[in-house]
Design an enzyme around this catalytic site. Structure first.
Site, PDB file in Angstrom:
ATOM      1  N   HIS A   1      -3.646 -41.072   4.782  1.00  0.00           N
ATOM      2  CA  HIS A   1      -4.160 -41.839   3.642  1.00  0.00           C
ATOM      3  C   HIS A   1      -5.062 -41.237   2.993  1.00  0.00           C
ATOM      4  O   HIS A   1      -5.341 -41.097   1.657  1.00  0.00           O
ATOM      5  CB  HIS A   1      -4.567 -43.132   4.458  1.00  0.00           C
ATOM      6  CG  HIS A   1      -5.305 -43.974   3.604  1.00  0.00           C
ATOM      7  ND1 HIS A   1      -6.630 -44.018   3.306  1.00  0.00           N
ATOM      8  CD2 HIS A   1      -4.677 -45.346   2.714  1.00  0.00           C
ATOM      9  CE1 HIS A   1      -7.017 -45.016   2.461  1.00  0.00           C
ATOM     10  NE2 HIS A   1      -5.978 -45.542   1.943  1.00  0.00           N
TER      11      HIS A   1
ATOM     12  N   ARG B   1      -3.745   2.815   8.587  1.00  0.00           N
ATOM     13  CA  ARG B   1      -4.120   1.660   8.027  1.00  0.00           C
ATOM     14  C   ARG B   1      -2.602   0.710   7.962  1.00  0.00           C
ATOM     15  O   ARG B   1      -1.502   1.101   7.681  1.00  0.00           O
ATOM     16  CB  ARG B   1      -4.377   1.946   6.590  1.00  0.00           C
ATOM     17  CG  ARG B   1      -5.636   2.969   6.611  1.00  0.00           C
ATOM     18  CD  ARG B   1      -5.973   3.021   5.067  1.00  0.00           C
ATOM     19  NE  ARG B   1      -6.787   4.052   4.781  1.00  0.00           N
ATOM     20  CZ  ARG B   1      -8.077   3.823   4.335  1.00  0.00           C
ATOM     21  NH1 ARG B   1      -8.610   2.613   4.158  1.00  0.00           N
ATOM     22  NH2 ARG B   1      -9.113   4.821   4.260  1.00  0.00           N
TER      23      ARG B   1
ATOM     24  N   ARG C   1      -4.134  -1.407  -6.023  1.00  0.00           N
ATOM     25  CA  ARG C   1      -3.101  -2.619  -6.008  1.00  0.00           C
ATOM     26  C   ARG C   1      -3.483  -3.575  -6.774  1.00  0.00           C
ATOM     27  O   ARG C   1      -4.763  -3.379  -7.536  1.00  0.00           O
ATOM     28  CB  ARG C   1      -3.420  -3.214  -4.533  1.00  0.00           C
ATOM     29  CG  ARG C   1      -4.879  -3.662  -4.253  1.00  0.00           C
ATOM     30  CD  ARG C   1      -5.091  -4.253  -2.927  1.00  0.00           C
ATOM     31  NE  ARG C   1      -6.367  -4.406  -2.334  1.00  0.00           N
ATOM     32  CZ  ARG C   1      -6.790  -4.288  -1.146  1.00  0.00           C
ATOM     33  NH1 ARG C   1      -5.850  -4.321  -0.291  1.00  0.00           N
ATOM     34  NH2 ARG C   1      -7.992  -4.536  -1.039  1.00  0.00           N
TER      35      ARG C   1
ATOM     36  N   MET D   1      -6.002  -7.168   8.453  1.00  0.00           N
ATOM     37  CA  MET D   1      -5.449  -6.387   9.322  1.00  0.00           C
ATOM     38  C   MET D   1      -6.382  -5.051   9.645  1.00  0.00           C
ATOM     39  O   MET D   1      -7.458  -4.920   9.070  1.00  0.00           O
ATOM     40  CB  MET D   1      -3.877  -5.984   9.126  1.00  0.00           C
ATOM     41  CG  MET D   1      -3.169  -7.429   9.301  1.00  0.00           C
ATOM     42  SD  MET D   1      -1.449  -7.051   8.961  1.00  0.00           S
ATOM     43  CE  MET D   1      -1.577  -6.660   7.051  1.00  0.00           C
TER      44      MET D   1
ATOM     45  N   GLY E   1      -8.533  -7.020   4.312  1.00  0.00           N
ATOM     46  CA  GLY E   1      -9.303  -7.424   5.349  1.00  0.00           C
ATOM     47  C   GLY E   1      -8.980  -8.073   6.426  1.00  0.00           C
ATOM     48  O   GLY E   1      -9.188  -8.348   7.481  1.00  0.00           O
TER      49      GLY E   1
ATOM     50  N   CYS F   1       8.206 -38.010  -6.527  1.00  0.00           N
ATOM     51  CA  CYS F   1       6.768 -38.479  -6.576  1.00  0.00           C
ATOM     52  C   CYS F   1       6.061 -38.400  -5.369  1.00  0.00           C
ATOM     53  O   CYS F   1       4.975 -38.876  -5.149  1.00  0.00           O
ATOM     54  CB  CYS F   1       6.850 -39.993  -7.164  1.00  0.00           C
ATOM     55  SG  CYS F   1       7.617 -41.048  -6.134  1.00  0.00           S
TER      56      CYS F   1
ATOM     57  N   TYR G   1      11.751 -34.652 -14.002  1.00  0.00           N
ATOM     58  CA  TYR G   1      10.296 -34.422 -14.060  1.00  0.00           C
ATOM     59  C   TYR G   1       9.903 -34.351 -12.418  1.00  0.00           C
ATOM     60  O   TYR G   1      10.629 -34.637 -11.513  1.00  0.00           O
ATOM     61  CB  TYR G   1       9.656 -35.747 -14.474  1.00  0.00           C
ATOM     62  CG  TYR G   1       9.605 -37.097 -13.666  1.00  0.00           C
ATOM     63  CD1 TYR G   1       9.126 -37.509 -12.503  1.00  0.00           C
ATOM     64  CD2 TYR G   1      10.891 -37.887 -14.095  1.00  0.00           C
ATOM     65  CE1 TYR G   1       9.439 -38.481 -12.038  1.00  0.00           C
ATOM     66  CE2 TYR G   1      11.244 -38.965 -13.584  1.00  0.00           C
ATOM     67  CZ  TYR G   1      10.226 -39.424 -12.362  1.00  0.00           C
ATOM     68  OH  TYR G   1      10.463 -40.401 -11.778  1.00  0.00           O
TER      69      TYR G   1
ATOM     70  N   SER H   1      13.669 -41.568  -7.948  1.00  0.00           N
ATOM     71  CA  SER H   1      12.541 -40.839  -7.742  1.00  0.00           C
ATOM     72  C   SER H   1      12.279 -40.523  -6.235  1.00  0.00           C
ATOM     73  O   SER H   1      12.422 -41.613  -5.322  1.00  0.00           O
ATOM     74  CB  SER H   1      11.313 -41.717  -8.258  1.00  0.00           C
ATOM     75  OG  SER H   1      10.162 -40.796  -7.895  1.00  0.00           O
TER      76      SER H   1
ATOM     77  N   LYS I   1       0.891  -1.185   0.148  1.00  0.00           N
ATOM     78  CA  LYS I   1      -0.023   0.188   0.141  1.00  0.00           C
ATOM     79  C   LYS I   1       0.933   1.475  -0.048  1.00  0.00           C
ATOM     80  O   LYS I   1       0.715   2.172  -0.779  1.00  0.00           O
ATOM     81  CB  LYS I   1      -0.860   0.007   1.254  1.00  0.00           C
ATOM     82  CG  LYS I   1      -2.016   1.086   1.390  1.00  0.00           C
ATOM     83  CD  LYS I   1      -2.961   1.105   2.373  1.00  0.00           C
ATOM     84  CE  LYS I   1      -3.757  -0.251   2.309  1.00  0.00           C
ATOM     85  NZ  LYS I   1      -4.794  -0.490   3.340  1.00  0.00           N
TER      86      LYS I   1
END
Length: 876
Positions: free
Chosen positions: A456, A93, A337, A104, A102, A831, A851, A764, A23
């Site tokens: 699980h 503020r 903002r 703080m 909203g 994984c 990956y 993995s 802000k």
């Protein structure tokens, strides 16, 4: 040189976000753009840090800088703070680096007291406005600074309105407001045992302290955890000259967006109120007007506002959320903002801004939060209905989406009711186990009392794309009465509840839902991400159905196929249990021969669904006792099915139980004790690959050995796999290329990865177990105490949900470096559940993993996160 903690708006700019907060940086930037901004100053985030380091006290240095800045502001305003005749009033503020709307606290009209309110009335020739401002200030200051609840003040206003037979606050006259102020002060003294503060200096320092304290209020802490905002950032405080929207019919206040935050449509969207202050717009006391109607009431103001809106959007190159006030026919900008938006709007805005040549493709990709995509892939509650719904209790948001249904407490009941009555059900359990799988499949969602983000219930639900709320400790289940309670509220079997897997909230009754919608822009946007990323995205999928869903979402292979999940089907579990309780090798082999065609058929389905993409199949991992019943009723049923005595079977089941099963007889240890299981699973994998390859599909099976801690374990099991596979391949005459690798999920495996790489074709990282062993936390029980870790600032986030880059990440780096030292071309992936977390994916990119693998419904999230990781690395 004295450290600078306080900055006038004209001393900052948008690059100072870390110091001034979002802000403050934007107010400074708007000042630099010569927009009509009420002037003020920002007390930095560093001052907030200093406040907490200084036993929650504002230091004398910071106080002096605030006083000096107030004097500068007095010169700009040509008013004096605390003056009885021409008082300078300010707002106080919060303003953190990241937007926390909203979360703080804010105080308006600070500087008023019994004397200055009279001066304000005389200076403005508007007594009603002056006393209205004072009563608002008393109420806000009392609530924010002194913790006197708002409702007491609201009750006072309502009583006077009833007495006067009026409905709106705007109908209160000066005498009414004076009466309210007098009663407010009496109420304050009754609550606090001292008079309402009249010293303006005391007011401002206490207000600044209150905003600093609000950084640690419960709602701010929860918001930070949900949005990955570190507690160490702190908040800035903005002190700004008041401008007043409550001075009459030529004044007003409002909030607007440069584009529709719900759809992304390129049109001004917002609302305003005439003769009001900012809190009136959000409080719902009066119904605001659409921003478009301002053109008729104040055409010149509207025209100026549209021009400023367009200027701000072009300057920030993003959709803006703006607050404004009109005082006596003059427009002031209080804030701008980057606006919060739905996932659909985020994608539409990103594509539109690229088409409008406002953003490059890379910049557009960075405008969408990967986690937002979750809401596009699952049903969600209609926001307007959700706002009006009361939360019964809250747990962990374990799997996204929304679900409504009747409560049932057993998997069998869920299956029966869903099948025979075609009713929607929610499975409610203390915790789920593999035995509950059919009930989970039949349910709309799962609610558990115990367990965390990698329990699980959470893992299986995410894989299925089911909504799940886990670790809901406030719930007390009574299985005998078939009910659960939260405090005094009792929910019985058959009662309807709604659960929100995105927030962890549980509601009584049914809440209206909306299905996800995909537009053309989604495909365009995701194709951009795919064109940039280098990390491959695989999925954790155990069935052909899961594999197909993942492929539709863009998965490029399977990184984890858990073979044990294939045994949970009602028709199969009995065969598998027969194998577990077998008396000797022959019985066990006979049971495995019954299971073999089922496994082969499943693998064929998975290979077909994945077409030419690689499939990593993990050999049996969980301890065997997990597959067996534990209640006497379940044991008796199994004993009858297997033609065994109850006592004999119960002794066998008891003998399989372990004190610490997660560190017990599981993973590669099972394979070493029972090599016949490895032989059966290898046969099923290779024969399935041969059968599918006959359909002109290139099959790339990757056989993964779990929980290896020593190279000799892998060497032993690999020899069994190779002997079995090579014999089948040779007999078939069809060439199948398979690889054998291992999961790195024990610390020992990570630090000996150079040795293990001699036998492994790929690694993995199983980060669920690696995290568990690195911390010494049980992933199923950690949620019971982790909340205390967050409250006491020991942890910021759940290490099972967000990869611990410092600790677990070090093990991953060690293993990657050592593995590649031995075998430079070794394939390495992840994984564990972290494979779907954007920050964890960014870390995996930095480690140069080939990956990441995640649940099917997280594949789009991972695709976008992987693209953003590459873009960010190029910007560093």
């Amino acid at each position: 040189m004295e450290k600078k903690y306080v900055y006038m708006f004209n001393e900052g700019n948008s690059t100072m976000r870390n110091i001034l907060g979002g802000k403050g940086a934007n107010l400074a930037e708007m000042t630099n753009l010569d927009l009509p901004v009420p002037q003020g100053f920002t007390i930095s985030t560093e001052a907030c840090t200093n406040y907490y380091e200084n036993s929650q006290k504002i230091s004398s240095d910071i106080k002096k800088q605030i006083e000096d800045s107030l004097k500068k502001l007095e010169q700009i305003a040509k008013k004096k703070f605390g003056d009885d005749e021409n008082p300078l009033l300010v707002s106080v503020r919060s303003g953190a680096r990241a937007s926390m709307p909203g979360m703080m606290d804010t105080i308006l009209n600070l500087g008023l007291n019994d004397s200055s309110v009279e001066g304000l009335a005389e200076a403005t020739k508007n007594p009603r406005f002056a006393y209205d401002s004072y009563r608002r200030f008393i109420q806000m200051y009392s609530d924010v600074v002194e913790n006197v609840p708002k409702h007491g003040f609201e009750s006072i206003i309502d009583k006077i309105k009833t007495k006067k037979e009026i409905k709106l606050d705007t109908e209160l006259n000066v005498e009414d407001l004076k009466e309210i102020i007098s009663t407010f002060k009496e109420h304050f003294k009754f609550q606090k045992n001292f008079d309402f503060p009249q010293d303006s200096a005391e007011q401002i320092f206490k207000a600044v302290e209150a905003v600093f304290r609000s950084w640690e209020n419960p709602r701010a802490i929860v918001y930070r955890r949900m949005n990955d905002i570190p507690s160490s950032w702190g908040t800035a405080v903005n002190v700004q000259m008041m401008v007043f929207g409550n001075m009459g019919d030529t004044s007003g206040t409002g909030v607007a967006f440069t584009r529709d935050p719900s759809t992304g449509e390129n049109k001004l969207y917002g609302e305003y109120l005439i003769n009001a202050q900012g809190e009136d717009v959000v409080a719902g006391v009066r119904t605001p007007e659409p921003i478009s109607t301002l053109e008729k009431i104040m055409p010149e103001i509207y025209k100026q506002f549209v021009e400023i809106s367009q200027k701000l959007e072009k300057h920030y190159r993003d959709m803006q959320d703006m607050e404004f006030t009109i005082e006596n026919g003059k427009l002031y900008m209080l804030q701008t903002r980057n606006g919060k938006r739905t996932a659909q709007a985020a994608i539409n805005i990103a594509v539109d801004l690229f088409d409008e040549k406002m953003l490059s493709k890379n910049e557009a990709i960075l405008k969408v939060e990967p986690k937002q995509l979750d809401s596009l892939l699952h049903p969600t509650f209609v926001p307007s209905v959700l706002k009006k719904s009361k939360v019964l209790t809250k747990g962990l948001p374990a799997s996204p989406g929304a679900a409504c249904g009747k409560v049932y407490f057993t998997a069998e009941d869920c299956v029966e009711v869903a099948k025979s009555k075609s009713e929607k059900v929610i499975l409610v359990r203390l915790e789920t186990s593999p035995e509950d799988i059919e009930g989970m499949v039949s349910s709309e969602g799962i609610l558990t009392v115990r367990g965390g983000m990698t329990s699980h219930a959470a893992v299986v639900a995410r894989g299925m794309g089911k909504c799940c709320v886990a670790g809901c400790g406030d719930i007390k289940i009574n299985y005998e009465k078939k009910e659960f309670s939260v405090n005094d509220i009792i929910i019985k079997e058959g009662d309807v509840i709604s659960i929100d897997g995105g927030t962890g909230c549980v509601f009584v009754g049914s809440i209206e839902m909306q299905n996800p919608e995909f537009t053309g822009n989604f495909g365009i946007f995701m194709s951009w991400a795919d064109g940039i990323r280098v990390t491959k995205i695989r999925t954790n999928a155990d069935t052909p159905e899961d594999a197909k869903i993942a492929r539709d979402f863009g998965a490029e292979g399977i990184g984890l196929c858990r073979t044990e999940h294939m045994f949970f089907d009602k028709e199969r579990i009995s065969h598998f249990r027969k194998m577990i309780v077998s008396k000797g090798l022959k019985q066990r082999k006979d049971a495995l021969n019954e299971i073999f065609p089922m496994q082969r058929s499943d693998f064929e389905g998975v290979f077909k669904a994945m077409q030419d993409f690689p499939v990593t199949i993990r050999l049996l991992d969980p301890p065997l006792h997990e597959f067996l019943p534990h209640s006497d009723e379940g044991i008796k049923k199994l004993a009858d099915d297997m033609k065994l005595s109850f006592d004999e079977l119960k002794i066998t089941i008891e003998s399989l139980k372990e004190f610490n099963p997660m560190l017990g007889h599981r993973g590669c240890r099972l394979a070493i004790t029972y090599p016949e299981i490895v032989i059966m699973q290898t046969r099923a994998i290779i024969e399935a690959a041969i059968n599918v390859s006959k359909e002109n599909i290139k099959v790339n099976p990757e056989i993964m050995v779990p929980l290896v801690g020593d190279v000799n374990e892998l060497k032993y099991i690999k020899s069994i796999i190779a002997e079995t596979a090579d014999e089948i391949i040779e007999k078939s005459g069809i060439k199948i290329e398979y690889t054998v690798g291992t999961m790195i999920e024990t610390p020992r495996a990570a630090i000996l990865a150079d040795e293990i790489a001699k036998e492994a074709d790929f690694f993995s990282f199983g980060t669920n177990d690696l995290t568990q062993m690195a911390y010494g936390f049980s992933r199923d029980d950690a949620s019971k105490f982790l909340e205390d870790y967050y409250v006491k600032k020991i942890f910021e986030v759940d290490p099972f949900a967000r990869l611990d880059q410092k600790g677990v990440g070090s093990f991953m780096k060690i293993a990657s470096d050592l593995g590649r030292k031995t075998k430079p071309d070794i394939k390495i992936g992840i994984c564990g559940e972290h494979g779907g977390d954007p920050q964890s994916i960014e870390f995996c990119y930095k480690l140069n993993l080939n990956y990441v693998s995640c649940s099917p419904f997280r594949v789009p999230v991972a695709r976008l996160a992987a693209a953003q990781a590459k873009i960010k690395s190029e910007l560093e």
